[in-house]
Design a protein around this motif. Structure first.
Motif, PDB file in Angstrom:
ATOM      1  N   ALA A 293      61.540   6.643  48.095  1.00 32.09           N
ATOM      2  CA  ALA A 293      62.454   6.431  46.975  1.00 32.09           C
ATOM      3  C   ALA A 293      62.349   7.559  45.953  1.00 32.09           C
ATOM      4  N   LEU A 294      61.128   8.037  45.698  1.00 34.52           N
ATOM      5  CA  LEU A 294      60.960   9.122  44.737  1.00 34.52           C
ATOM      6  C   LEU A 294      61.539  10.429  45.276  1.00 34.52           C
ATOM      7  N   ALA A 295      61.385  10.662  46.581  1.00 33.88           N
ATOM      8  CA  ALA A 295      61.966  11.864  47.176  1.00 33.88           C
ATOM      9  C   ALA A 295      63.482  11.844  47.056  1.00 33.88           C
ATOM     10  N   ALA A 296      64.079  10.680  47.311  1.00 35.32           N
ATOM     11  CA  ALA A 296      65.538  10.558  47.199  1.00 35.32           C
ATOM     12  C   ALA A 296      65.982  10.801  45.764  1.00 35.32           C
ATOM     13  N   ARG A 297      65.239  10.271  44.802  1.00 28.67           N
ATOM     14  CA  ARG A 297      65.614  10.460  43.406  1.00 28.67           C
ATOM     15  C   ARG A 297      65.507  11.930  42.996  1.00 28.67           C
ATOM     16  N   ALA A 298      64.546  12.646  43.583  1.00 28.84           N
ATOM     17  CA  ALA A 298      64.379  14.074  43.294  1.00 28.84           C
ATOM     18  C   ALA A 298      65.340  14.946  44.101  1.00 28.84           C
ATOM     19  N   LEU A 299      66.162  14.317  44.948  1.00 29.12           N
ATOM     20  CA  LEU A 299      67.129  15.019  45.806  1.00 29.12           C
ATOM     21  C   LEU A 299      66.428  15.999  46.741  1.00 29.12           C
ATOM     22  N   MET A 300      65.322  15.544  47.333  1.00 32.63           N
ATOM     23  CA  MET A 300      64.556  16.355  48.266  1.00 32.63           C
ATOM     24  C   MET A 300      64.325  15.574  49.550  1.00 32.63           C
ATOM     25  N   SER A 301      64.119  16.314  50.623  1.00 36.91           N
ATOM     26  CA  SER A 301      63.669  15.655  51.837  1.00 36.91           C
ATOM     27  C   SER A 301      62.245  15.154  51.614  1.00 36.91           C
ATOM     28  N   ARG A 302      61.861  14.164  52.396  1.00 38.11           N
ATOM     29  CA  ARG A 302      60.513  13.632  52.218  1.00 38.11           C
ATOM     30  C   ARG A 302      59.462  14.730  52.443  1.00 38.11           C
ATOM     31  N   ARG A 303      59.673  15.583  53.433  1.00 38.01           N
ATOM     32  CA  ARG A 303      58.698  16.630  53.718  1.00 38.01           C
ATOM     33  C   ARG A 303      58.585  17.607  52.555  1.00 38.01           C
ATOM     34  N   THR A 304      59.730  18.034  52.005  1.00 37.69           N
ATOM     35  CA  THR A 304      59.705  18.960  50.869  1.00 37.69           C
ATOM     36  C   THR A 304      59.091  18.298  49.650  1.00 37.69           C
ATOM     37  N   PHE A 305      59.433  17.030  49.437  1.00 39.64           N
ATOM     38  CA  PHE A 305      58.896  16.302  48.290  1.00 39.64           C
ATOM     39  C   PHE A 305      57.379  16.203  48.374  1.00 39.64           C
ATOM     40  N   ASP A 306      56.858  15.831  49.538  1.00 40.16           N
ATOM     41  CA  ASP A 306      55.412  15.709  49.695  1.00 40.16           C
ATOM     42  C   ASP A 306      54.710  17.040  49.431  1.00 40.16           C
ATOM     43  N   ARG A 307      55.314  18.124  49.945  1.00 38.43           N
ATOM     44  CA  ARG A 307      54.704  19.437  49.744  1.00 38.43           C
ATOM     45  C   ARG A 307      54.716  19.826  48.278  1.00 38.43           C
ATOM     46  N   ARG A 308      55.880  19.693  47.629  1.00 38.95           N
ATOM     47  CA  ARG A 308      55.995  20.045  46.213  1.00 38.95           C
ATOM     48  C   ARG A 308      55.091  19.164  45.351  1.00 38.95           C
ATOM     49  N   PHE A 309      55.011  17.895  45.718  1.00 42.30           N
ATOM     50  CA  PHE A 309      54.207  16.954  44.948  1.00 42.30           C
ATOM     51  C   PHE A 309      52.732  17.347  44.985  1.00 42.30           C
ATOM     52  N   ARG A 310      52.233  17.645  46.170  1.00 43.14           N
ATOM     53  CA  ARG A 310      50.820  17.997  46.287  1.00 43.14           C
ATOM     54  C   ARG A 310      50.534  19.331  45.594  1.00 43.14           C
ATOM     55  N   GLU A 311      51.471  20.280  45.670  1.00 49.98           N
ATOM     56  CA  GLU A 311      51.291  21.551  44.974  1.00 49.98           C
ATOM     57  C   GLU A 311      51.175  21.340  43.466  1.00 49.98           C
ATOM     58  N   ALA A 312      51.972  20.408  42.941  1.00 48.34           N
ATOM     59  CA  ALA A 312      52.022  20.199  41.496  1.00 48.34           C
ATOM     60  C   ALA A 312      50.888  19.335  40.975  1.00 48.34           C
ATOM     61  N   THR A 313      50.441  18.358  41.749  1.00 49.14           N
ATOM     62  CA  THR A 313      49.477  17.383  41.243  1.00 49.14           C
ATOM     63  C   THR A 313      48.122  17.428  41.930  1.00 49.14           C
ATOM     64  N   GLY A 314      48.039  18.047  43.106  1.00 49.92           N
ATOM     65  CA  GLY A 314      46.789  18.083  43.841  1.00 49.92           C
ATOM     66  C   GLY A 314      46.462  16.803  44.568  1.00 49.92           C
ATOM     67  N   THR A 315      47.409  15.882  44.663  1.00 47.15           N
ATOM     68  CA  THR A 315      47.167  14.619  45.341  1.00 47.15           C
ATOM     69  C   THR A 315      48.442  14.140  46.011  1.00 47.15           C
ATOM     70  N   SER A 316      48.402  12.982  46.662  1.00 48.76           N
ATOM     71  CA  SER A 316      49.560  12.442  47.361  1.00 48.76           C
ATOM     72  C   SER A 316      50.369  11.540  46.432  1.00 48.76           C
ATOM     73  N   PRO A 317      51.654  11.286  46.739  1.00 46.01           N
ATOM     74  CA  PRO A 317      52.437  10.365  45.911  1.00 46.01           C
ATOM     75  C   PRO A 317      51.807   8.985  45.799  1.00 46.01           C
ATOM     76  N   ALA A 318      51.264   8.470  46.902  1.00 47.43           N
ATOM     77  CA  ALA A 318      50.681   7.126  46.874  1.00 47.43           C
ATOM     78  C   ALA A 318      49.477   7.070  45.933  1.00 47.43           C
ATOM     79  N   ARG A 319      48.606   8.060  46.006  1.00 47.76           N
ATOM     80  CA  ARG A 319      47.431   8.067  45.129  1.00 47.76           C
ATOM     81  C   ARG A 319      47.840   8.276  43.684  1.00 47.76           C
ATOM     82  N   TRP A 320      48.818   9.140  43.451  1.00 50.15           N
ATOM     83  CA  TRP A 320      49.279   9.380  42.086  1.00 50.15           C
ATOM     84  C   TRP A 320      49.851   8.108  41.478  1.00 50.15           C
ATOM     85  N   LEU A 321      50.685   7.403  42.236  1.00 54.11           N
ATOM     86  CA  LEU A 321      51.261   6.154  41.730  1.00 54.11           C
ATOM     87  C   LEU A 321      50.177   5.132  41.411  1.00 54.11           C
ATOM     88  N   LEU A 322      49.198   5.029  42.301  1.00 58.60           N
ATOM     89  CA  LEU A 322      48.118   4.078  42.049  1.00 58.60           C
ATOM     90  C   LEU A 322      47.374   4.440  40.767  1.00 58.60           C
TER      91      LEU A 322
END
Length: 323
Positions: A234-263
């Motif tokens: 859902a977050l990838a869709a909101r960011a208008l990114m593919s899931r793969r691109t979103f996961d990569r960009r997310f980890r580059e920016a935060t150093g962790t995964s979306p699931a861990r960040w949300l928790l």
């Protein structure tokens, strides 16, 4: 190994508090406690360094003193820490580790250890605000942004600022026993051992360098809607990114995964509500996106080191409320 000779490597334009941490822990003579030969070294090669506050600190020893030390500590580095450290300092750190010394990076000092190639395929901690940058600059490092410190034997790293005190006291505890660490902590008027990780101190969940782009806007939105069912798709869709691109960009920016960040953000929200409201923990849990208080408690205890009730007792405005 038990250490006695401690090298503290300082660099120009670094924060003063972090620079002083290992000197405060190891540099004072305390009767009846282990004593250390502390040598303050200029990592840039000069006889003094200037902190980012303009205060000048003497660094009377050169990098050759690293070769004579049992423990080598880099307490911090320049901000932002993406400037390559001086090659002679990196060479000295590598040589120290290769001959058997303990090497520790506190806060942004982790970047210096990574620059020396000492963190490849290892787990490391650093200041939470720069965890994403560390992961991006050194993808072979497993960044643990929620840990106060990481002990990998002869390589240790810590979280930001006061996290360096935790690591230094841990080293004393590990090598000289809990009584020695507790005695030094009492003299410094700090806790001998803090439970939990630096996630409990994070106030700004969206890194500055992603604010204003689609990823930053999505993270801002997620923080405001933690009570909703949220997932990486859902977050990838909101960011208008593919899931793969979103996961990569997310980890580059935060150093962790979306699931861990949300928790982490949900637990942080729970902390704030426990601190500032009288809501029962069941309502706190639901406002943070947990199905129930039962679902919240194990995550809260794992990340913060306390139960919701104990946390409210220590930090809440009304500790009598049942948590």
């Amino acid at each position: 190994m038990t250490f006695h000779r401690v090298a503290v490597v300082l660099f120009d334009r670094t924060p003063m508090f972090e620079s002083a941490v290992p000197i405060s822990v190891f540099g004072e003579e305390r009767p009846g406690l282990p004593s250390f030969d502390v040598r303050v070294i200029g990592g840039d090669g000069g006889s003094e360094v200037r902190t980012n506050a303009g205060v000048r600190l003497a660094t009377p020893h050169g990098l050759d003193a690293v070769a004579e030390s049992d423990l080598v500590i880099v307490p911090t580095y320049r901000r932002p820490p993406d400037e390559p450290p001086p090659a002679p300092a990196l060479d000295a750190l590598r040589a120290a580790y290769e001959r058997g010394a303990i090497v520790a990076g506190l806060c942004l000092g982790t970047f210096v250890l990574a620059g020396a190639g000492l963190l490849g395929n290892r787990t490391a901690s650093t200041h939470w605000a720069y965890a994403g940058l560390l992961a991006r600059l050194h993808p072979d490092v497993s960044v643990r942004a929620d840990d106060l410190y990481v002990d990998e034997g002869r390589i240790l790293t810590s979280a930001g600022s006061a996290g360096g005190i935790d690591l230094c006291l841990h080293l004393v505890r590990r090598e000289f026993g809990a009584d020695a660490a507790a005695a030094i902590a009492r003299r410094m008027v700090v806790a001998p051992h803090r439970a939990g990780g630096q996630a409990q101190f994070v106030e700004h969940p969206v890194p500055d360098h992603v604010a204003g782009d689609p990823l930053g806007a999505t993270l801002d939105w997620a923080v405001r809607h933690l009570d909703r069912p949220l997932g990486a798709d859902a977050l990838a869709a909101r960011a208008l990114m593919s899931r793969r691109t979103f996961d990569r960009r997310f980890r580059e920016a935060t150093g962790t995964s979306p699931a861990r960040w949300l928790l982490h953000q949900r637990v942080l929200r729970a902390q704030r509500l426990l601190e500032t409201s009288d809501l029962p923990v069941e309502q706190v849990a639901r406002r943070c996106g947990f199905a129930s208080a039962v679902a919240l408690r194990p995550h809260f205890r794992r990340l913060v080191g306390l139960s919701p009730a104990a946390y409210r007792q220590s930090f809440g405005r009304n500790p009598s409320v049942d948590g």
